[in-house]
Design an enzyme around this catalytic site. Structure first.
Site, PDB file in Angstrom:
ATOM      1  N   PHE A   1       0.760 -26.385  13.210  1.00  0.00           N
ATOM      2  CA  PHE A   1       0.293 -26.626  14.637  1.00  0.00           C
ATOM      3  C   PHE A   1       1.489 -27.163  15.073  1.00  0.00           C
ATOM      4  O   PHE A   1       1.799 -26.669  16.285  1.00  0.00           O
ATOM      5  CB  PHE A   1      -0.637 -27.620  14.418  1.00  0.00           C
ATOM      6  CG  PHE A   1      -1.549 -27.749  15.483  1.00  0.00           C
ATOM      7  CD1 PHE A   1      -1.729 -27.039  16.634  1.00  0.00           C
ATOM      8  CD2 PHE A   1      -2.334 -29.205  15.630  1.00  0.00           C
ATOM      9  CE1 PHE A   1      -2.483 -27.312  17.833  1.00  0.00           C
ATOM     10  CE2 PHE A   1      -2.895 -29.179  16.679  1.00  0.00           C
ATOM     11  CZ  PHE A   1      -3.087 -28.373  17.879  1.00  0.00           C
TER      12      PHE A   1
ATOM     13  N   HIS B   1       3.931 -24.272  16.104  1.00  0.00           N
ATOM     14  CA  HIS B   1       3.206 -23.652  17.503  1.00  0.00           C
ATOM     15  C   HIS B   1       3.439 -24.303  18.562  1.00  0.00           C
ATOM     16  O   HIS B   1       3.915 -23.709  19.478  1.00  0.00           O
ATOM     17  CB  HIS B   1       1.811 -23.203  17.049  1.00  0.00           C
ATOM     18  CG  HIS B   1       1.155 -22.818  18.130  1.00  0.00           C
ATOM     19  ND1 HIS B   1       1.122 -21.359  18.372  1.00  0.00           N
ATOM     20  CD2 HIS B   1       0.422 -23.275  19.225  1.00  0.00           C
ATOM     21  CE1 HIS B   1       0.337 -21.142  19.527  1.00  0.00           C
ATOM     22  NE2 HIS B   1      -0.035 -22.110  19.948  1.00  0.00           N
ATOM     23  N   GLU B   2       3.197 -25.601  18.702  1.00  0.00           N
ATOM     24  CA  GLU B   2       3.307 -26.480  19.856  1.00  0.00           C
ATOM     25  C   GLU B   2       4.749 -26.557  20.407  1.00  0.00           C
ATOM     26  O   GLU B   2       4.885 -26.459  21.374  1.00  0.00           O
ATOM     27  CB  GLU B   2       2.605 -27.869  19.548  1.00  0.00           C
ATOM     28  CG  GLU B   2       0.987 -27.695  19.587  1.00  0.00           C
ATOM     29  CD  GLU B   2       0.415 -27.113  20.949  1.00  0.00           C
ATOM     30  OE1 GLU B   2       0.660 -27.466  21.716  1.00  0.00           O
ATOM     31  OE2 GLU B   2      -0.666 -26.153  20.475  1.00  0.00           O
TER      32      GLU B   2
ATOM     33  N   LYS C   1       6.141 -22.877  21.356  1.00  0.00           N
ATOM     34  CA  LYS C   1       5.460 -22.373  22.500  1.00  0.00           C
ATOM     35  C   LYS C   1       5.704 -23.425  23.774  1.00  0.00           C
ATOM     36  O   LYS C   1       5.949 -22.778  25.082  1.00  0.00           O
ATOM     37  CB  LYS C   1       4.003 -22.087  22.508  1.00  0.00           C
ATOM     38  CG  LYS C   1       3.136 -21.286  23.622  1.00  0.00           C
ATOM     39  CD  LYS C   1       1.762 -21.024  22.982  1.00  0.00           C
ATOM     40  CE  LYS C   1       0.776 -20.442  24.199  1.00  0.00           C
ATOM     41  NZ  LYS C   1      -0.437 -20.326  24.192  1.00  0.00           N
ATOM     42  N   HIS C   2       5.401 -24.330  23.618  1.00  0.00           N
ATOM     43  CA  HIS C   2       5.482 -25.379  24.836  1.00  0.00           C
ATOM     44  C   HIS C   2       6.650 -26.562  24.837  1.00  0.00           C
ATOM     45  O   HIS C   2       7.492 -26.438  25.988  1.00  0.00           O
ATOM     46  CB  HIS C   2       4.318 -26.260  24.735  1.00  0.00           C
ATOM     47  CG  HIS C   2       2.841 -25.521  24.805  1.00  0.00           C
ATOM     48  ND1 HIS C   2       2.452 -25.016  26.044  1.00  0.00           N
ATOM     49  CD2 HIS C   2       1.917 -24.979  23.687  1.00  0.00           C
ATOM     50  CE1 HIS C   2       1.319 -24.176  25.531  1.00  0.00           C
ATOM     51  NE2 HIS C   2       0.959 -24.301  24.541  1.00  0.00           N
TER      52      HIS C   2
ATOM     53  N   GLN D   1      -7.969 -33.376  21.781  1.00  0.00           N
ATOM     54  CA  GLN D   1      -9.146 -32.776  21.201  1.00  0.00           C
ATOM     55  C   GLN D   1     -10.312 -33.833  20.591  1.00  0.00           C
ATOM     56  O   GLN D   1      -9.641 -34.605  19.952  1.00  0.00           O
ATOM     57  CB  GLN D   1      -8.901 -31.636  20.576  1.00  0.00           C
ATOM     58  CG  GLN D   1      -8.043 -32.051  19.293  1.00  0.00           C
ATOM     59  CD  GLN D   1      -7.831 -30.781  18.327  1.00  0.00           C
ATOM     60  OE1 GLN D   1      -7.978 -29.540  18.867  1.00  0.00           O
ATOM     61  NE2 GLN D   1      -7.367 -31.061  17.244  1.00  0.00           N
TER      62      GLN D   1
ATOM     63  N   HIS E   1      -3.630 -32.292  20.878  1.00  0.00           N
ATOM     64  CA  HIS E   1      -3.551 -30.952  20.981  1.00  0.00           C
ATOM     65  C   HIS E   1      -2.197 -30.543  21.050  1.00  0.00           C
ATOM     66  O   HIS E   1      -1.451 -29.888  20.680  1.00  0.00           O
ATOM     67  CB  HIS E   1      -4.680 -30.456  21.658  1.00  0.00           C
ATOM     68  CG  HIS E   1      -4.759 -28.762  21.688  1.00  0.00           C
ATOM     69  ND1 HIS E   1      -5.449 -28.150  22.317  1.00  0.00           N
ATOM     70  CD2 HIS E   1      -3.686 -28.059  21.360  1.00  0.00           C
ATOM     71  CE1 HIS E   1      -4.952 -26.542  22.197  1.00  0.00           C
ATOM     72  NE2 HIS E   1      -4.137 -26.466  21.911  1.00  0.00           N
TER      73      HIS E   1
HETATM   74  P1  5GP Z   1      -2.260 -23.403  22.261  1.00  0.00           P
HETATM   75  O1  5GP Z   1      -3.733 -23.612  22.955  1.00  0.00           O
HETATM   76  O2  5GP Z   1      -1.678 -25.019  22.188  1.00  0.00           O
HETATM   77  O3  5GP Z   1      -1.514 -22.689  23.171  1.00  0.00           O
HETATM   78  O4  5GP Z   1      -2.512 -22.894  21.061  1.00  0.00           O
HETATM   79  C1  5GP Z   1      -3.155 -23.562  20.084  1.00  0.00           C
HETATM   80  C2  5GP Z   1      -2.902 -22.741  18.813  1.00  0.00           C
HETATM   81  O5  5GP Z   1      -2.677 -23.895  17.566  1.00  0.00           O
HETATM   82  C3  5GP Z   1      -4.078 -21.985  18.227  1.00  0.00           C
HETATM   83  O6  5GP Z   1      -3.402 -20.621  17.863  1.00  0.00           O
HETATM   84  C4  5GP Z   1      -4.650 -22.551  17.091  1.00  0.00           C
HETATM   85  O7  5GP Z   1      -5.014 -21.821  15.927  1.00  0.00           O
HETATM   86  C5  5GP Z   1      -3.561 -23.509  16.638  1.00  0.00           C
HETATM   87  N1  5GP Z   1      -4.315 -24.659  15.830  1.00  0.00           N
HETATM   88  C6  5GP Z   1      -4.011 -25.209  14.880  1.00  0.00           C
HETATM   89  N2  5GP Z   1      -4.755 -26.214  14.630  1.00  0.00           N
HETATM   90  C7  5GP Z   1      -5.335 -26.520  15.612  1.00  0.00           C
HETATM   91  C8  5GP Z   1      -6.176 -27.705  15.995  1.00  0.00           C
HETATM   92  O8  5GP Z   1      -6.464 -28.401  15.164  1.00  0.00           O
HETATM   93  N3  5GP Z   1      -6.768 -27.491  17.386  1.00  0.00           N
HETATM   94  C9  5GP Z   1      -6.467 -26.494  18.156  1.00  0.00           C
HETATM   95  N4  5GP Z   1      -6.702 -26.630  19.382  1.00  0.00           N
HETATM   96  N5  5GP Z   1      -5.470 -25.514  17.765  1.00  0.00           N
HETATM   97  C10 5GP Z   1      -4.981 -25.661  16.743  1.00  0.00           C
END
Ligand code: 5GP
Length: 204
Positions: A89, A92-93, A96-97, A12, A39
């Site tokens: 972050f 989450h990554e 989820k992935h 990104q 990302h």
């Molecule tokens: P993805 O697109 O990987 O499934 O989800 C991205 C998630 O990570 C979103 O919920 C977003 O709020 C969170 N996130 C936290 N920091 C960032 C960042 O710097 N860039 C992006 N694209 N998403 C972020």
């Protein structure tokens, strides 16, 4: 569904994450470099779809990446609000992935692979070599795609977003990688681009 050959590595542009109508927040570690940041690294199907949240029993564990945490803070920083050190972050990554590739990669190997990939490409240098710089200028999408293709050796997907005034701007690069998470390959499919023929490259 198809195999897992398409493994997009998504970068990104921070200037475009911060330039939209929703605000961004700099990481607790400070303003990131003016360069593409990570990302995610996603195990996708070749048709562009992807599995998600594959193993709730293998949650992200920061202690498994403690030796590379400072590199993650530099290259895989989070710009979402509120300010964070990136842990949410990465959580989450991975959840989820990353869990969808856990048969191939441990948590450490997954994050290390992404860092290695980030070091192995230089999209900003490739753009700069073609006279395309993050200077709030407008550039042709074709020129951007050509510069990135010669720099990477493969054509990446280019995604755009809208800035607060509704202008089209360069947001993400979708770089396709083999299942080894290191060899760049031609993308079997590209994500929706959202780019018009002329796009802004915001400063950061
Ligand atoms: P993805 O697109 O990987 O499934 O989800 C991205 C998630 O990570 C979103 O919920 C977003 O709020 C969170 N996130 C936290 N920091 C960032 C960042 O710097 N860039 C992006 N694209 N998403 C972020």
């Amino acid at each position: 569904m198809g195999s897992y050959r398409n493994r997009p590595f998504m970068l990104q542009w921070p200037g475009s994450y911060c330039d939209t109508s929703s605000s961004c927040c700099y990481p607790t570690t400070g303003k990131p470099a003016s360069d593409f940041s990570i990302h995610g690294l996603w195990p996708n199907y070749n048709n562009g779809g992807y599995p998600s949240s594959c193993d709730p029993n293998n949650p992200f564990d920061i202690s498994q990446v403690s030796d590379i945490e400072s590199q993650l803070q530099t290259s895989w920083d989070s710009l979402s609000c509120p300010s964070s050190d990136g842990t949410s972050f990465w959580t989450h990554e991975w959840d989820k992935h990353g869990t969808c590739a856990e048969s191939l990669f441990s948590q450490h190997a997954y994050f290390q692979s992404a860092l290695n990939l980030r070091s192995s490409v230089n999209p900003l240098g490739g753009l700069s070599a073609a006279g395309i710089n993050p200077d709030d200028g407008a550039y042709s999408l074709t020129a951007i795609q050509n510069a990135l293709t010669s720099s990477l050796g493969h054509t990446p997907g280019v995604q755009c977003s809208s800035d607060a005034s509704g202008n089209n701007q360069l947001y993400q690069l979708y770089i396709c990688v083999a299942t080894d998470a290191s060899t760049l390959i031609d993308c079997p499919v590209f994500p929706t681009s959202g780019c018009s023929s002329t796009v802004l490259f915001p400063s950061f």
